[in-house]
Enzyme design. Structure first.
Site, PDB file in Angstrom:
ATOM      1  NE  ARG A 104      -4.250  14.142  37.068  1.00  0.00           N
ATOM      2  CZ  ARG A 104      -4.429  12.869  37.803  1.00  0.00           C
ATOM      3  NH1 ARG A 104      -3.739  12.600  38.765  1.00  0.00           N
ATOM      4  NH2 ARG A 104      -4.892  11.944  37.114  1.00  0.00           N
ATOM      5  CB  THR A 108       3.424  16.684  32.586  1.00  0.00           C
ATOM      6  OG1 THR A 108       2.245  17.626  32.847  1.00  0.00           O
ATOM      7  CG2 THR A 108       3.919  16.818  31.317  1.00  0.00           C
TER       8      THR A 108
HETATM    9  C1  PRP Z   1      -8.811  16.145  38.818  1.00  0.00           C
HETATM   10  C2  PRP Z   1      -9.536  16.507  40.197  1.00  0.00           C
HETATM   11  C3  PRP Z   1      -8.210  17.299  41.003  1.00  0.00           C
HETATM   12  C4  PRP Z   1      -7.078  16.436  40.315  1.00  0.00           C
HETATM   13  C5  PRP Z   1      -6.379  15.748  41.273  1.00  0.00           C
HETATM   14  O1  PRP Z   1      -9.074  17.307  38.243  1.00  0.00           O
HETATM   15  O2  PRP Z   1     -10.707  17.019  40.140  1.00  0.00           O
HETATM   16  O3  PRP Z   1      -8.433  18.688  40.626  1.00  0.00           O
HETATM   17  O4  PRP Z   1      -7.486  16.202  38.949  1.00  0.00           O
HETATM   18  O5  PRP Z   1      -5.200  15.076  40.459  1.00  0.00           O
HETATM   19  P1  PRP Z   1      -3.769  15.454  41.272  1.00  0.00           P
HETATM   20  O6  PRP Z   1      -3.921  15.379  42.637  1.00  0.00           O
HETATM   21  O7  PRP Z   1      -2.864  14.550  40.571  1.00  0.00           O
HETATM   22  O8  PRP Z   1      -3.392  17.029  40.851  1.00  0.00           O
HETATM   23  P2  PRP Z   1      -8.951  17.324  36.427  1.00  0.00           P
HETATM   24  O9  PRP Z   1      -7.401  17.661  36.031  1.00  0.00           O
HETATM   25  O10 PRP Z   1      -9.256  16.015  35.980  1.00  0.00           O
HETATM   26  O11 PRP Z   1      -9.839  18.440  36.102  1.00  0.00           O
HETATM   27  P3  PRP Z   1     -11.282  18.614  36.038  1.00  0.00           P
HETATM   28  O12 PRP Z   1     -11.691  18.714  37.545  1.00  0.00           O
HETATM   29  O13 PRP Z   1     -11.707  19.798  35.248  1.00  0.00           O
HETATM   30  O14 PRP Z   1     -11.820  17.329  35.201  1.00  0.00           O
HETATM   31  N1  URA Z   2      -8.733  13.103  39.257  1.00  0.00           N
HETATM   32  C1  URA Z   2      -9.823  12.319  39.154  1.00  0.00           C
HETATM   33  O1  URA Z   2     -10.882  12.833  38.881  1.00  0.00           O
HETATM   34  N2  URA Z   2      -9.710  11.023  39.612  1.00  0.00           N
HETATM   35  C2  URA Z   2      -8.490  10.538  39.852  1.00  0.00           C
HETATM   36  O2  URA Z   2      -8.550   9.183  40.349  1.00  0.00           O
HETATM   37  C3  URA Z   2      -7.319  11.103  40.039  1.00  0.00           C
HETATM   38  C4  URA Z   2      -7.427  12.364  39.505  1.00  0.00           C
END
Ligand code: PRP
Ligand code: URA
Length: 209
Positions: A104, A108
Site C-alpha cells: 500500500r 495515496t
Molecule cells: C497491509 C496489509 C494489507 C494492506 C491492507 O499491507 O497486510 O495487505 O496493508 O490495507 P488496505 O486494505 O488499505 O489495502 P502493506 O501494504 O503494509 O504491505 P506488507 O504486507 O508488505 O507490510
Molecule cells: N495494514 C496494516 O498492516 N495494518 C493496518 O491497520 C492497516 C493496513
C-alpha cells in the site's frame, strides 16, 4: 450482512487479544497469526463439497465422505498474508499456494502490484485470499480483480481484522466474495490504519520495525 462472517469462537477471541497487544513479541505474534488462521480455516471451509468413498475398516466395508474434487487454493497477499499460510496448511496439507505481491503506497493508500504467481489449475479450485488486515480494502480488491481474470469459481477472503470501510469496498463491487474475519473493528485512522487494530501486520510478523 450476507457473505460476511465474524468468527466468534472463544479461542479466536482470546488469541486475538494477545495479538493486538503492543508488547507481544515477534515470535509470539507469528505463532498467534498461524493459530488464528488454522481456527478460521476450520469455519471458512465448512461448505466444501463432499463425495462418497468406500473404505474398508478392520471389520467391514463402509461408505465414508471425503472432500470432492480438487482441493482449495490459497493466495496470500505479500507480505503479511504469508504469515497465515502455515496455519492453513495444518488443516489442508495438499492446498496449492499462489502469491500476490501488493503493498500500500503510504501517501495515496493505493495498492501497488509487484509480483503474481497463481497455480496453473486455479480455475478448478475454490480460492481463499489471505491477508491479516482488511483496511481500506484496496489491496484485497486488487487481489480479487486479478484472480477473477483466471477463474469463475468461488473466492473467499480471510482477514484477521477487518474495518467496515474495507468490507464495504469489497462488497460494493463483489458481493459474492465471502469475507471471514476474527473481528470487525471501529474504522480507520487518518493514516489508513485500523483502530483499535494491531498496528502494521507485516512489520510485526517479520520484525521489520
Ligand atoms: C497491509 C496489509 C494489507 C494492506 C491492507 O499491507 O497486510 O495487505 O496493508 O490495507 P488496505 O486494505 O488499505 O489495502 P502493506 O501494504 O503494509 O504491505 P506488507 O504486507 O508488505 O507490510
Ligand atoms: N495494514 C496494516 O498492516 N495494518 C493496518 O491497520 C492497516 C493496513
Amino acid at each position: 450482512m450476507d457473505n460476511f462472517t465474524v468468527l466468534s469462537h472463544p479461542l479466536i477471541k482470546h488469541k486475538l487479544s494477545i495479538l493486538r497487544d503492543k508488547n507481544t513479541d515477534v515470535k509470539k505474534f507469528r505463532e498467534l497469526v498461524g493459530e488464528i488462521s488454522t481456527l478460521m480455516c476450520y469455519d471458512a471451509t465448512r461448505d466444501l463439497p463432499l463425495s462418497d468413498v468406500e473404505v474398508e475398516t478392520p471389520l467391514t466395508k463402509t461408505v465414508c465422505k471425503h472432500i470432492a474434487g480438487k482441493k482449495t487454493a490459497i493466495v496470500p497477499i505479500l507480505r503479511a498474508g504469508l504469515g497465515m499460510v502455515d496455519g492453513i496448511i495444518q488443516l489442508i496439507p495438499s492446498v496449492k499456494v499462489g502469491h500476490i505481491g501488493l503493498y500500500r503506497d503510504p501517501e495515496t493508500l493505493m495498492p501497488v502490484e509487484y509480483y503474481c504467481k497463481l497455480p496453473s489449475d486455479i480455475e478448478e479450485r475454490e480460492v481463499i485470499i489471505l491477508d491479516p488486515m482488511l483496511a481500506t480494502g484496496g489491496s484485497a480488491l486488487a487481489a480479487i480483480e486479478y484472480i477473477k481474470r483466471y477463474t469463475d469459481r468461488a473466492i473467499k477472503l480471510m482477514s484477521i481484522i477487518a474495518a467496515p470501510e474495507g468490507v464495504k469496498k469489497i462488497h460494493d463491487v463483489y458481493p459474492d466474495v465471502h469475507i471471514f474475519c476474527a473481528e470487525l473493528d471501529e474504522g480507520l485512522d487518518e493514516n489508513g490504519y485500523i483502530v483499535p487494530g494491531l498496528g502494521d501486520a507485516g512489520d510485526r510478523i517479520f520484525g521489520t520495525k
